[in-house]
Design an enzyme around this catalytic site. Structure first.
Site, short mmCIF file in Angstrom:
data_model
loop_
_atom_site.label_atom_id
_atom_site.label_comp_id
_atom_site.label_asym_id
_atom_site.label_seq_id
_atom_site.Cartn_x
_atom_site.Cartn_y
_atom_site.Cartn_z
N HIS A 40 0.77 -1.25 0.00
CA HIS A 40 0.00 0.00 0.00
C HIS A 40 0.80 1.29 0.00
O HIS A 40 0.24 2.34 -0.31
CB HIS A 40 -0.96 0.00 1.19
CG HIS A 40 -1.91 -1.15 1.17
ND1 HIS A 40 -2.89 -1.29 0.21
CD2 HIS A 40 -1.99 -2.25 1.97
CE1 HIS A 40 -3.55 -2.41 0.44
NE2 HIS A 40 -3.03 -3.02 1.49
N HIS A 147 -3.22 -3.36 7.84
CA HIS A 147 -4.28 -3.66 6.87
C HIS A 147 -4.91 -2.37 6.40
O HIS A 147 -5.20 -1.48 7.20
CB HIS A 147 -5.34 -4.56 7.54
CG HIS A 147 -6.58 -4.75 6.73
ND1 HIS A 147 -6.62 -5.54 5.59
CD2 HIS A 147 -7.83 -4.24 6.88
CE1 HIS A 147 -7.85 -5.50 5.09
NE2 HIS A 147 -8.60 -4.72 5.85
#
EC number: 4.6.1.18
Length: 156
Positions: A40, A147
């Site tokens: 990410h 996450h």
């Protein structure tokens, strides 16, 4: 004499190999925090206007090995700013857990979505640049993102 030494050393060698067999896999295992960063974080680039950004990044970050990951978001902000979210507004995660946090401000992100006609191994992605608040799940010591849960429109 040499046979006796061999019989003594053999069990020690077997024991050493067994210990290495148990330890070695954990040495190469990617932590959840490192996986979050690989999947990410792209702080060095602005959200790219290139339509091929997602195709390149999804391959480069190993998210098209064996299958095509359907959706992924890259964050174009410094890692410390994303880590700081873990101490901002606490929200409930999509899965019902309570360890998610929403950024206080919008962040530059790029959403990558698998196109409908795309099939492995030819993974093709649609690239969308956005300014959104992001929600991340955090855990560990130090308490860091592990996450990417969602991105949301700024409601202010």
């Amino acid at each position: 004499m040499a046979l006796e030494k061999s019989l003594v050393l053999l069990p020690l060698l077997v024991l050493a190999l067994l210990v290495l067999g148990w330890i070695q896999p954990s040495l190469g295992k990617e932590s959840r925090a490192m996986k979050f960063q690989r999947q990410h974080m792209d702080p060095g680039s602005s959200s790219s206007s290139s339509s091929t950004y997602c195709n390149q990044m999804m391959r480069r970050r190993n998210m098209t090995n064996g299958w095509c990951k359907p959706v992924n978001t890259f964050v174009h902000e410094p890692l410390v700013d994303v880590q700081a979210i873990c101490f901002q507004e606490n929200v409930t995660c999509k899965n019902g857990q309570t360890n998610c946090y929403k950024s206080n401000s919008t962040m530059h992100i790029t959403d990558c979505r698998l196109t409908g006609s795309s099939k492995y191994p030819n993974c093709a992605y649609r690239t969308s640049q956005k300014e959104r608040r992001i929600i991340v799940a955090c855990e560990g010591s130090p308490y860091v993102p592990v996450h990417f849960d969602a991105s949301v429109e700024d409601s202010t």
